[in-house]
Scaffold this motif. Structure first.
Motif, PDB file in Angstrom:
ATOM      1  N   LEU A   8       0.825  -1.207   0.000  1.00 43.38           N
ATOM      2  CA  LEU A   8       0.000   0.000   0.000  1.00 43.38           C
ATOM      3  C   LEU A   8       0.860   1.258   0.000  1.00 43.38           C
ATOM      4  O   LEU A   8       0.457   2.286  -0.528  1.00 43.38           O
ATOM      5  N   ALA A   9       2.041   1.189   0.604  1.00 42.03           N
ATOM      6  CA  ALA A   9       2.875   2.380   0.710  1.00 42.03           C
ATOM      7  C   ALA A   9       3.593   2.694  -0.582  1.00 42.03           C
ATOM      8  O   ALA A   9       4.010   3.819  -0.809  1.00 42.03           O
ATOM      9  N   CYS A  10       3.751   1.702  -1.445  1.00 38.83           N
ATOM     10  CA  CYS A  10       4.560   1.911  -2.647  1.00 38.83           C
ATOM     11  C   CYS A  10       3.816   2.773  -3.656  1.00 38.83           C
ATOM     12  O   CYS A  10       2.680   2.476  -4.019  1.00 38.83           O
ATOM     13  N   PRO A  11       4.428   3.845  -4.117  1.00 33.44           N
ATOM     14  CA  PRO A  11       3.741   4.704  -5.078  1.00 33.44           C
ATOM     15  C   PRO A  11       3.690   4.134  -6.491  1.00 33.44           C
ATOM     16  O   PRO A  11       2.947   4.643  -7.328  1.00 33.44           O
ATOM     17  N   ASN A  12       4.477   3.108  -6.794  1.00 32.22           N
ATOM     18  CA  ASN A  12       4.589   2.656  -8.175  1.00 32.22           C
ATOM     19  C   ASN A  12       4.017   1.270  -8.421  1.00 32.22           C
ATOM     20  O   ASN A  12       4.193   0.729  -9.502  1.00 32.22           O
ATOM     21  N   GLY A  13       3.386   0.672  -7.448  1.00 31.35           N
ATOM     22  CA  GLY A  13       2.878  -0.674  -7.658  1.00 31.35           C
ATOM     23  C   GLY A  13       3.990  -1.680  -7.886  1.00 31.35           C
ATOM     24  O   GLY A  13       3.842  -2.618  -8.669  1.00 31.35           O
ATOM     25  N   THR A  14       5.116  -1.486  -7.215  1.00 33.07           N
ATOM     26  CA  THR A  14       6.268  -2.349  -7.421  1.00 33.07           C
ATOM     27  C   THR A  14       6.133  -3.677  -6.706  1.00 33.07           C
ATOM     28  O   THR A  14       6.677  -4.687  -7.145  1.00 33.07           O
ATOM     29  N   ILE A  15       5.390  -3.680  -5.589  1.00 35.25           N
ATOM     30  CA  ILE A  15       5.332  -4.853  -4.723  1.00 35.25           C
ATOM     31  C   ILE A  15       3.969  -5.512  -4.851  1.00 35.25           C
ATOM     32  O   ILE A  15       2.941  -4.831  -4.927  1.00 35.25           O
ATOM     33  N   LYS A  16       3.987  -6.829  -4.906  1.00 31.38           N
ATOM     34  CA  LYS A  16       2.714  -7.561  -4.896  1.00 31.38           C
ATOM     35  C   LYS A  16       2.842  -8.659  -3.846  1.00 31.38           C
ATOM     36  O   LYS A  16       3.758  -9.481  -3.912  1.00 31.38           O
ATOM     37  N   ILE A  17       1.951  -8.656  -2.879  1.00 33.19           N
ATOM     38  CA  ILE A  17       1.998  -9.656  -1.823  1.00 33.19           C
ATOM     39  C   ILE A  17       0.947 -10.722  -2.120  1.00 33.19           C
ATOM     40  O   ILE A  17      -0.224 -10.402  -2.303  1.00 33.19           O
ATOM     41  N   ILE A  18       1.381 -11.967  -2.200  1.00 35.58           N
ATOM     42  CA  ILE A  18       0.423 -13.061  -2.394  1.00 35.58           C
ATOM     43  C   ILE A  18       0.424 -13.876  -1.105  1.00 35.58           C
ATOM     44  O   ILE A  18       1.477 -14.360  -0.669  1.00 35.58           O
ATOM     45  N   ASN A  19      -0.722 -14.001  -0.502  1.00 42.57           N
ATOM     46  CA  ASN A  19      -0.805 -14.662   0.800  1.00 42.57           C
ATOM     47  C   ASN A  19      -1.361 -16.073   0.675  1.00 42.57           C
ATOM     48  O   ASN A  19      -2.011 -16.421  -0.301  1.00 42.57           O
ATOM     49  N   LYS A  20      -1.100 -16.868   1.682  1.00 43.36           N
ATOM     50  CA  LYS A  20      -1.683 -18.207   1.763  1.00 43.36           C
ATOM     51  C   LYS A  20      -2.179 -18.400   3.191  1.00 43.36           C
ATOM     52  O   LYS A  20      -1.966 -17.544   4.048  1.00 43.36           O
ATOM     53  N   PHE A  21      -2.863 -19.498   3.433  1.00 47.48           N
ATOM     54  CA  PHE A  21      -3.344 -19.757   4.788  1.00 47.48           C
ATOM     55  C   PHE A  21      -2.683 -21.010   5.322  1.00 47.48           C
ATOM     56  O   PHE A  21      -2.826 -22.092   4.757  1.00 47.48           O
ATOM     57  N   ASP A  22      -1.915 -20.820   6.386  1.00 50.96           N
ATOM     58  CA  ASP A  22      -1.273 -21.970   7.042  1.00 50.96           C
ATOM     59  C   ASP A  22      -2.234 -22.547   8.072  1.00 50.96           C
ATOM     60  O   ASP A  22      -2.998 -21.818   8.696  1.00 50.96           O
ATOM     61  N   ILE A  23      -2.188 -23.853   8.270  1.00 50.82           N
ATOM     62  CA  ILE A  23      -2.977 -24.466   9.336  1.00 50.82           C
ATOM     63  C   ILE A  23      -2.028 -24.688  10.513  1.00 50.82           C
ATOM     64  O   ILE A  23      -1.024 -25.400  10.383  1.00 50.82           O
ATOM     65  N   SER A  24      -2.312 -24.062  11.614  1.00 52.35           N
ATOM     66  CA  SER A  24      -1.444 -24.217  12.784  1.00 52.35           C
ATOM     67  C   SER A  24      -1.725 -25.570  13.449  1.00 52.35           C
ATOM     68  O   SER A  24      -2.758 -26.190  13.195  1.00 52.35           O
ATOM     69  N   PRO A  25      -0.836 -26.058  14.333  1.00 52.34           N
ATOM     70  CA  PRO A  25      -1.029 -27.366  14.969  1.00 52.34           C
ATOM     71  C   PRO A  25      -2.358 -27.472  15.692  1.00 52.34           C
ATOM     72  O   PRO A  25      -2.932 -28.557  15.795  1.00 52.34           O
ATOM     73  N   GLU A  26      -2.881 -26.324  16.165  1.00 54.66           N
ATOM     74  CA  GLU A  26      -4.166 -26.397  16.868  1.00 54.66           C
ATOM     75  C   GLU A  26      -5.326 -26.473  15.883  1.00 54.66           C
ATOM     76  O   GLU A  26      -6.487 -26.470  16.297  1.00 54.66           O
ATOM     77  N   GLY A  27      -5.019 -26.450  14.591  1.00 53.18           N
ATOM     78  CA  GLY A  27      -6.091 -26.553  13.603  1.00 53.18           C
ATOM     79  C   GLY A  27      -6.652 -25.219  13.187  1.00 53.18           C
ATOM     80  O   GLY A  27      -7.646 -25.156  12.477  1.00 53.18           O
ATOM     81  N   LYS A  28      -6.008 -24.081  13.631  1.00 46.62           N
ATOM     82  CA  LYS A  28      -6.508 -22.759  13.252  1.00 46.62           C
ATOM     83  C   LYS A  28      -5.860 -22.327  11.948  1.00 46.62           C
ATOM     84  O   LYS A  28      -4.713 -22.655  11.659  1.00 46.62           O
ATOM     85  N   LYS A  29      -6.622 -21.534  11.193  1.00 51.05           N
ATOM     86  CA  LYS A  29      -6.065 -20.994   9.956  1.00 51.05           C
ATOM     87  C   LYS A  29      -5.291 -19.726  10.272  1.00 51.05           C
ATOM     88  O   LYS A  29      -5.730 -18.903  11.067  1.00 51.05           O
ATOM     89  N   LYS A  30      -4.119 -19.575   9.639  1.00 54.55           N
ATOM     90  CA  LYS A  30      -3.336 -18.360   9.897  1.00 54.55           C
ATOM     91  C   LYS A  30      -2.799 -17.826   8.580  1.00 54.55           C
ATOM     92  O   LYS A  30      -2.308 -18.580   7.748  1.00 54.55           O
ATOM     93  N   LYS A  31      -2.934 -16.498   8.432  1.00 51.88           N
ATOM     94  CA  LYS A  31      -2.469 -15.882   7.190  1.00 51.88           C
ATOM     95  C   LYS A  31      -0.943 -15.838   7.177  1.00 51.88           C
ATOM     96  O   LYS A  31      -0.326 -15.522   8.187  1.00 51.88           O
ATOM     97  N   ALA A  32      -0.329 -16.172   6.057  1.00 53.25           N
ATOM     98  CA  ALA A  32       1.128 -16.097   5.954  1.00 53.25           C
ATOM     99  C   ALA A  32       1.510 -15.730   4.537  1.00 53.25           C
ATOM    100  O   ALA A  32       0.700 -15.856   3.605  1.00 53.25           O
ATOM    101  N   ILE A  33       2.735 -15.300   4.384  1.00 51.02           N
ATOM    102  CA  ILE A  33       3.175 -14.871   3.052  1.00 51.02           C
ATOM    103  C   ILE A  33       3.474 -16.089   2.189  1.00 51.02           C
ATOM    104  O   ILE A  33       4.080 -17.054   2.648  1.00 51.02           O
ATOM    105  N   ASP A  34       2.967 -16.037   0.970  1.00 49.66           N
ATOM    106  CA  ASP A  34       3.289 -17.102   0.021  1.00 49.66           C
ATOM    107  C   ASP A  34       4.394 -16.621  -0.915  1.00 49.66           C
ATOM    108  O   ASP A  34       5.458 -17.231  -0.995  1.00 49.66           O
ATOM    109  N   THR A  35       4.140 -15.518  -1.601  1.00 45.64           N
ATOM    110  CA  THR A  35       5.163 -14.954  -2.491  1.00 45.64           C
ATOM    111  C   THR A  35       5.204 -13.447  -2.337  1.00 45.64           C
ATOM    112  O   THR A  35       4.161 -12.786  -2.352  1.00 45.64           O
ATOM    113  N   PHE A  36       6.385 -12.932  -2.163  1.00 45.76           N
ATOM    114  CA  PHE A  36       6.617 -11.484  -2.140  1.00 45.76           C
ATOM    115  C   PHE A  36       7.202 -11.141  -3.510  1.00 45.76           C
ATOM    116  O   PHE A  36       8.362 -11.402  -3.776  1.00 45.76           O
ATOM    117  N   VAL A  37       6.351 -10.599  -4.395  1.00 41.15           N
ATOM    118  CA  VAL A  37       6.825 -10.283  -5.752  1.00 41.15           C
ATOM    119  C   VAL A  37       7.346  -8.854  -5.761  1.00 41.15           C
ATOM    120  O   VAL A  37       6.674  -7.934  -5.301  1.00 41.15           O
TER     121      VAL A  37
END
Ligand code: SF4
Ligand code: SF4
Lengths: 158, 371
Positions: free
Chosen positions: A76-105
């Protein structure tokens, strides 16, 4: 007296030229004062300032862990659209979903090295490296993935 | 009616200087009507490096748009950023810590010296002397190194942010600046020896490109170009911002109005900037370098305007806000545009050989004119 003024002018003019020539002669004989850097030849000894903004990198420690939570603040801070964050959802050992980075383009070809993304990152996951030789033969090589394969979030970083 | 290509109906010759010409320092296109060697008209054609920065800023947030203004007058990048940051701060109504103010002024004055150094070298090069360019770059290089170390970039620093500066000063900063001051004092006499006193240079500058006080005011010329005609217009003195009202420095005025007067104003102005740096370098207050601001900046509905003195003259930043996170309209009043407008006036009736000398003393930076 016209002739005296004329001679004075000629004398002053010659003097000004000789003063300038003297300065040029000084540098002609004082090679030590010349500060030119022979850039491609001095590559091995070249020291860049540590804050120099050359490209955005993400630091990884020896366990292949980084501090990026995938919050997209840098995108959001980048003025030129240089960064693209692609997220994924990890399943923690307790079975909860957690957002995490998949690819930092990171599109190096779009980046103006303004440093706003580094400012915006709440966990100081990215920083500016001082490398500056970015020329490549294939434009595709400039689109980079900053988080290394199989890397994961450092413990304790929220 | 044009009867022959390159000739007017009266038989005057039309020649083009630029858009790619080393003496225009960028992509400026001058269409010159000549009667023999005498200039009848100079018509600048603009737009070759127009990037619509003003329009672009409308889609960027108040934090983001500042970086793009480094690309207007790239030799005064710091001062451009400073003007934008000041306007946003005015809208937000926040106080800037004392340390940030001092850092900002120090950086501004270093930028001003670097800009005048480059102008001096380019000016001499316009008149056919190539060596001064390297002498000027030697001093400028040490300023660029200081910038690189503290701000992270040499030309497009983007160091000013709303609320202060982006990072604290580098620990080496004070030492580096003091070394630079020593170097400058050791070398500044060379400028006079090589160029100012040179008889050829003086003959080509004195009495050439005359700009009267009245004409300077009516064309809206500002900065050193106007001060060479005796117009008192230093924003730092007349509408002081940051801590300029506490500093001891003189506004340089020359009254001749010719190219040589404009040249002398810039040379003497460098010494004033040195004076300012000397006053501040040992008195940088401790404290924060940035005020606390919200992550997302929103300016209240209204209009905000701020003037600063860049190396070329008066830069105004005008923001119209609708209350959102991006400006509704931004307008930059750039010094280069108004200074260029008097080019026809000061060269008309002169010889073509003097055109470059007169234009050089206006210190035009083309991306500043086109934006
Ligand atoms: S680099 Fe920082 S700002 Fe960007 S997504 Fe990761 S944690 Fe968020
Ligand atoms: S340095 Fe600036 S342009 Fe480059 S990715 Fe970061 S915010 Fe975007």
């Amino acid at each position: 007296m016209f002739i005296v003024d004329y001679l004075k002018d000629v004398y002053g003019a010659m003097k000004s030229l000789l003063i300038g020539m003297n300065r040029t002669g000084y540098y002609f004989t004082h090679h030590k004062e010349i500060i030119t850097e022979q850039y491609p030849d001095n590559r091995d000894t070249l020291v860049m300032a540590d804050r120099f903004r050359g490209e955005v990198v993400m630091a990884h420690d020896e366990n292949n862990e980084h501090a990026c939570t995938g919050c997209s603040a840098c995108e959001l801070a980048c003025p030129n659209g240089t960064i693209k964050i692609i997220n994924k959802f990890d399943i923690s050992p307790e079975g909860k979903k957690k957002k995490a980075i998949d690819t930092f383009v990171y599109h190096l070809e779009l980046c103006t090295m303004c440093g706003l993304c580094v400012e915006a990152c709440p966990t100081a996951a990215i920083n500016m490296a001082n490398t500056f030789e970015h020329s490549v033969f294939n434009r595709g090589l400039l689109t980079k993935r900053l988080n290394k394969p199989d890397s994961k979030l450092k413990a304790g970083v929220e | 009616m044009v009867e022959e290509i390159g000739k007017t109906a009266e038989g005057d010759l039309i020649i083009n200087v630029g858009p790619q010409h080393p003496a225009t320092h960028g992509v400026l296109h001058l269409v010159i009507t000549l009667n023999g060697e005498t200039i009848k008209k100079v018509e600048p054609h603009l737009g070759y490096i127009h990037r619509s920065i003003e329009k672009m800023c409308e889609s960027l947030t108040y934090r983001q748009f500042i970086y793009s203004t480094s690309r207007m007058d790239y030799l005064s990048a710091h001062i451009n950023n400073h003007a934008c940051a000041l306007t946003v701060e005015k809208g937000l109504g926040i106080e800037i810590p004392a340390r940030a103010q001092v850092i900002r002024v120090l950086m501004d004055e270093l930028t001003r010296i670097a800009s005048h150094e480059l102008w001096w070298g380019a000016m001499a090069m316009d008149l056919g002397a190539f060596t001064p360019f390297f002498h000027a770059f030697r001093e400028r290089e040490s300023i660029n190194d200081i910038m690189e170390e503290t701000c992270g970039a040499r030309l497009t620093m983007n160091y000013m942010v709303p609320g202060g500066v982006m990072m604290d000063l580098h620990p080496n900063f004070q030492n580096r600046v003091k070394t630079f001051l020593k170097l400058y004092k050791l070398k500044i006499h060379e400028y006079d020896e090589l160029v100012t006193g040179n008889i050829i240079f003086q003959n080509r500058m004195k009495g050439v490109g005359y700009l009267s006080k009245e004409a300077a005011i009516s064309y809206g010329v500002t900065g050193p170009a106007a001060r060479g005609s005796g117009v008192s217009c230093d924003v730092r003195k007349l509408y002081p911002y940051e801590i300029y009202h506490q500093l001891q420095f003189d506004e340089i005025l020359e009254t001749e109005g010719d190219s040589f007067a404009r040249y002398m104003v810039r040379l003497r102005e460098m010494n004033e900037s040195i004076k300012i740096i000397e006053q501040l370098i040992d008195n940088i207050p401790d404290g924060d370098f940035q005020a606390k601001t919200k992550a997302v900046l929103k300016l209240p509905k209204g209009e905000f305007y701020q003037l600063v003195e860049t190396a070329r003259g008066e830069l105004g930043v005008y923001i119209v806000s609708e209350g959102g996170t991006t400006p509704y309209r931004i307008k930059f009043r750039s010094p280069g545009f108004s200074n260029l407008s008097c080019l026809d006036h000061i060269t008309r009736g002169g010889k073509i050989g003097d055109l470059i000398a007169s234009m050089g003393t206006l210190d035009l930076v083309i991306p500043d004119i086109d934006r």
